[in-house]
Design a protein around this motif. Sequence first.
Motif, PDB file in Angstrom:
ATOM      1  N   GLU A   4       0.837  -1.200   0.000  1.00 31.23           N
ATOM      2  CA  GLU A   4       0.000   0.000   0.000  1.00 31.23           C
ATOM      3  C   GLU A   4       0.870   1.247   0.000  1.00 31.23           C
ATOM      4  OE1 GLU A   4      -3.451   0.949   2.469  1.00 31.23           O
ATOM      5  OE2 GLU A   4      -3.665  -1.229   2.694  1.00 31.23           O
ATOM      6  N   LEU A   5       0.405   2.265  -0.695  1.00 29.87           N
ATOM      7  CA  LEU A   5       1.130   3.533  -0.717  1.00 29.87           C
ATOM      8  C   LEU A   5       1.170   4.150   0.681  1.00 29.87           C
ATOM      9  CD1 LEU A   5       2.314   5.748  -2.795  1.00 29.87           C
ATOM     10  CD2 LEU A   5       0.155   6.924  -2.303  1.00 29.87           C
ATOM     11  N   ILE A   6       2.344   4.613   1.078  1.00 30.20           N
ATOM     12  CA  ILE A   6       2.451   5.390   2.316  1.00 30.20           C
ATOM     13  C   ILE A   6       2.094   6.822   1.950  1.00 30.20           C
ATOM     14  CG2 ILE A   6       3.974   6.184   4.162  1.00 30.20           C
ATOM     15  CD1 ILE A   6       5.793   3.745   3.497  1.00 30.20           C
ATOM     16  N   PRO A   7       0.974   7.335   2.472  1.00 27.96           N
ATOM     17  CA  PRO A   7       0.560   8.676   2.041  1.00 27.96           C
ATOM     18  C   PRO A   7       1.467   9.758   2.604  1.00 27.96           C
ATOM     19  CG  PRO A   7      -0.913   7.898   3.760  1.00 27.96           C
ATOM     20  CD  PRO A   7       0.067   6.770   3.482  1.00 27.96           C
ATOM     21  N   ARG A 296       9.699   7.978  -8.932  1.00 25.74           N
ATOM     22  CA  ARG A 296      10.219   6.623  -8.676  1.00 25.74           C
ATOM     23  C   ARG A 296       9.979   6.208  -7.232  1.00 25.74           C
ATOM     24  NH1 ARG A 296      16.073   5.605 -11.139  1.00 25.74           N
ATOM     25  NH2 ARG A 296      15.583   3.562 -10.256  1.00 25.74           N
ATOM     26  N   LEU A 297      10.031   7.144  -6.310  1.00 21.69           N
ATOM     27  CA  LEU A 297       9.760   6.835  -4.901  1.00 21.69           C
ATOM     28  C   LEU A 297       8.341   6.280  -4.759  1.00 21.69           C
ATOM     29  CD1 LEU A 297      11.318   7.085  -2.224  1.00 21.69           C
ATOM     30  CD2 LEU A 297      10.372   9.388  -1.969  1.00 21.69           C
ATOM     31  N   ARG A 298       7.436   6.881  -5.507  1.00 27.17           N
ATOM     32  CA  ARG A 298       6.044   6.426  -5.461  1.00 27.17           C
ATOM     33  C   ARG A 298       5.871   5.090  -6.187  1.00 27.17           C
ATOM     34  NH1 ARG A 298       0.564   8.375  -5.458  1.00 27.17           N
ATOM     35  NH2 ARG A 298       1.315  10.315  -4.582  1.00 27.17           N
ATOM     36  N   GLU A 299       6.442   4.980  -7.375  1.00 21.04           N
ATOM     37  CA  GLU A 299       6.169   3.796  -8.201  1.00 21.04           C
ATOM     38  C   GLU A 299       6.962   2.573  -7.769  1.00 21.04           C
ATOM     39  OE1 GLU A 299       6.305   4.864 -12.339  1.00 21.04           O
ATOM     40  OE2 GLU A 299       4.598   6.233 -12.082  1.00 21.04           O
ATOM     41  N   GLY A 306       5.700  14.945  -1.260  1.00 21.55           N
ATOM     42  CA  GLY A 306       5.135  16.182  -1.806  1.00 21.55           C
ATOM     43  C   GLY A 306       6.229  17.172  -2.133  1.00 21.55           C
ATOM     44  N   VAL A 307       5.938  18.074  -3.051  1.00 20.92           N
ATOM     45  CA  VAL A 307       6.868  19.165  -3.348  1.00 20.92           C
ATOM     46  C   VAL A 307       6.175  20.469  -2.953  1.00 20.92           C
ATOM     47  CG1 VAL A 307       8.072  20.434  -5.145  1.00 20.92           C
ATOM     48  CG2 VAL A 307       8.069  17.931  -5.173  1.00 20.92           C
ATOM     49  N   TYR A 308       6.648  21.037  -1.847  1.00 21.26           N
ATOM     50  CA  TYR A 308       6.100  22.293  -1.329  1.00 21.26           C
ATOM     51  C   TYR A 308       7.240  23.292  -1.277  1.00 21.26           C
ATOM     52  CZ  TYR A 308       2.956  18.667   0.322  1.00 21.26           C
ATOM     53  OH  TYR A 308       2.157  17.562   0.398  1.00 21.26           O
ATOM     54  N   TYR A 309       7.404  24.174  -2.279  1.00 18.47           N
ATOM     55  CA  TYR A 309       6.433  24.507  -3.302  1.00 18.47           C
ATOM     56  C   TYR A 309       7.207  24.598  -4.595  1.00 18.47           C
ATOM     57  CZ  TYR A 309       3.674  25.409   0.781  1.00 18.47           C
ATOM     58  OH  TYR A 309       3.033  25.245   1.967  1.00 18.47           O
ATOM     59  N   PRO A 310       6.703  24.003  -5.678  1.00 19.16           N
ATOM     60  CA  PRO A 310       7.479  23.978  -6.923  1.00 19.16           C
ATOM     61  C   PRO A 310       7.577  25.344  -7.596  1.00 19.16           C
ATOM     62  CG  PRO A 310       5.318  22.972  -7.242  1.00 19.16           C
ATOM     63  CD  PRO A 310       5.441  23.266  -5.773  1.00 19.16           C
ATOM     64  N   ILE A 311       6.551  26.181  -7.411  1.00 16.52           N
ATOM     65  CA  ILE A 311       6.580  27.521  -8.030  1.00 16.52           C
ATOM     66  C   ILE A 311       6.523  28.572  -6.927  1.00 16.52           C
ATOM     67  CG2 ILE A 311       5.507  29.082  -9.710  1.00 16.52           C
ATOM     68  CD1 ILE A 311       4.119  26.615 -10.921  1.00 16.52           C
ATOM     69  N   PRO A 312       7.580  29.360  -6.781  1.00 15.81           N
ATOM     70  CA  PRO A 312       7.561  30.408  -5.754  1.00 15.81           C
ATOM     71  C   PRO A 312       6.428  31.410  -6.024  1.00 15.81           C
ATOM     72  CG  PRO A 312       9.769  30.140  -6.702  1.00 15.81           C
ATOM     73  CD  PRO A 312       8.838  29.322  -7.533  1.00 15.81           C
ATOM     74  N   GLU A 353      11.116   2.465   7.635  1.00 14.80           N
ATOM     75  CA  GLU A 353      12.229   1.731   7.021  1.00 14.80           C
ATOM     76  C   GLU A 353      12.104   1.707   5.501  1.00 14.80           C
ATOM     77  OE1 GLU A 353      12.433  -1.948   9.267  1.00 14.80           O
ATOM     78  OE2 GLU A 353      13.022  -0.796  11.063  1.00 14.80           O
ATOM     79  N   ARG A 354      10.875   1.607   5.016  1.00 19.04           N
ATOM     80  CA  ARG A 354      10.697   1.613   3.560  1.00 19.04           C
ATOM     81  C   ARG A 354      11.025   2.988   2.965  1.00 19.04           C
ATOM     82  NH1 ARG A 354       5.102   1.152   0.749  1.00 19.04           N
ATOM     83  NH2 ARG A 354       4.632  -0.147   2.541  1.00 19.04           N
ATOM     84  N   ILE A 355      10.679   4.046   3.690  1.00 16.93           N
ATOM     85  CA  ILE A 355      11.028   5.396   3.223  1.00 16.93           C
ATOM     86  C   ILE A 355      12.554   5.509   3.099  1.00 16.93           C
ATOM     87  CG2 ILE A 355      10.983   7.864   3.817  1.00 16.93           C
ATOM     88  CD1 ILE A 355       8.297   7.192   5.362  1.00 16.93           C
ATOM     89  N   VAL A 356      13.258   5.049   4.133  1.00 16.42           N
ATOM     90  CA  VAL A 356      14.722   5.108   4.132  1.00 16.42           C
ATOM     91  C   VAL A 356      15.286   4.266   2.986  1.00 16.42           C
ATOM     92  CG1 VAL A 356      16.787   4.372   5.408  1.00 16.42           C
ATOM     93  CG2 VAL A 356      14.964   5.644   6.586  1.00 16.42           C
ATOM     94  N   GLU A 357      14.763   3.073   2.830  1.00 12.75           N
ATOM     95  CA  GLU A 357      15.252   2.179   1.774  1.00 12.75           C
ATOM     96  C   GLU A 357      15.109   2.836   0.401  1.00 12.75           C
ATOM     97  OE1 GLU A 357      12.899  -1.405   1.447  1.00 12.75           O
ATOM     98  OE2 GLU A 357      13.803  -1.868  -0.513  1.00 12.75           O
ATOM     99  N   GLY A 358      13.931   3.395   0.146  1.00  9.47           N
ATOM    100  CA  GLY A 358      13.659   4.002  -1.158  1.00  9.47           C
ATOM    101  C   GLY A 358      14.513   5.233  -1.400  1.00  9.47           C
ATOM    102  N   VAL A 359      14.556   6.116  -0.437  1.00 12.20           N
ATOM    103  CA  VAL A 359      15.306   7.367  -0.622  1.00 12.20           C
ATOM    104  C   VAL A 359      16.794   7.069  -0.795  1.00 12.20           C
ATOM    105  CG1 VAL A 359      16.030   9.528   0.492  1.00 12.20           C
ATOM    106  CG2 VAL A 359      13.622   8.805   0.587  1.00 12.20           C
ATOM    107  N   ASN A 360      17.331   6.201   0.061  1.00  8.85           N
ATOM    108  CA  ASN A 360      18.763   5.910  -0.022  1.00  8.85           C
ATOM    109  C   ASN A 360      19.127   5.245  -1.350  1.00  8.85           C
ATOM    110  OD1 ASN A 360      18.906   7.013   2.473  1.00  8.85           O
ATOM    111  ND2 ASN A 360      19.563   5.173   3.546  1.00  8.85           N
ATOM    112  N   ALA A 361      18.273   4.334  -1.814  1.00 10.48           N
ATOM    113  CA  ALA A 361      18.562   3.648  -3.074  1.00 10.48           C
ATOM    114  C   ALA A 361      18.515   4.628  -4.239  1.00 10.48           C
ATOM    115  CB  ALA A 361      17.551   2.517  -3.290  1.00 10.48           C
TER     116      ALA A 361
END
Length: 367
Positions: A4-7, A296-299, A306-312, A353-361
Amino acid sequence: MTRELIPAAKPIIGDEERAAVDEVLRSGMVAQGPQVKAFEEEFSEHFVSGRECVAVNSGTSGLHLGLLAAGIGAGDEVIVPSFTFAATGNSVALTGAKPVFADIELDYFCLDPKSVEASITDKTKAIMPVHLYGHPAAMDQLRELADKHGLMLFEDAAQAHGASLHGTPVGAFGTFAMFSLYPTKNMTSGEGGMVSCVDSEVARRVRLLRNQGMERQYANELVGLNNRMTDIHAAIGRVQLTKVDAWTKQRQENAAFLNANLEGVITPKVAEGATHVYHQYTIRVEAGDRDEFVRRLREEYQVGSGVYYPIPNHRLESLAPYAPGLDLPVTEEAAKTVISLPVHPSLSQADLERIVEGVNALAKAGA
Ligand SMILES: *Cc1c(COP(=O)(O)O)cnc(C)c1O
């Protein structure tokens, strides 16, 4: 097995909130009433050392009414960050004043006092920092600047319930401060905002402005709006107030785990004397394509972010006319490189742990 997606964010609303709403509905009195009054008093004690608080129907309304109550209007300038949610600049513009956008410090994502000082003109009336992501802005330096130049200081504390600097809670620095109670914020009332006021005169004007400019029916003193909070929303907020400290502690523990385990990305820093409440846990990825990293983190790891904020703000179609030709290099750098990872209190150890695994990879692969 698909995970399941971690929201990226997850509001927590439980049986107690439902029961409190039910009680208000059964009472037959659902508009602004005793629940709102009690919520204001409890919020004031809980977060801002007893400063008078006034509840409104959204954080944006809180900024708007706070600015109006402080006398901001046409011909005035208010210095704000551009790296924030559009409500900050919008609320200034809606008073008729001009939002003047200053740059931020890359370490803390909050207003850079040096850029603020360079932005002061003879029309400047106030500085309104944002305690972005739950990190307090440099209020000590901004207070000095404000006093030196005879300016007011306001606070957009939408994301920072419980944050503090050198022991002073955010919301207790400015002429007024606004806290948002939108569902994704650190606590919610469904929709809502709370305005913390420096004195009873500012509080009185916010109360008037939220209710057609009147204290007594049909004795309208000011031109005002209907920005009242309902008792239904206040009842939710009062329950959340009893839980928010535990949630904040959990956010801080989640952030500590991420700080200790993430590699190859720039983790969030905390200024000396600051307490960060991690509305967002925001890293920066300097190498590779940030948006590809998010995808890729999501898929591949089913980790939402999230990206806060892409447009200043100063480059939004709506607010750009206030800032022709303005260049804010640090803001641009942040907008290009930030990613906010899940840090909310519902995360399990496996999620972390999954967040860490994904980001580090992905960081290692230079994604
Ligand atoms: C959420 C937010 C607001 C606006 O609050 P609402 O309750 O959504 O109107 C303003 N400023 C910042 C920085 C915010 O994050």
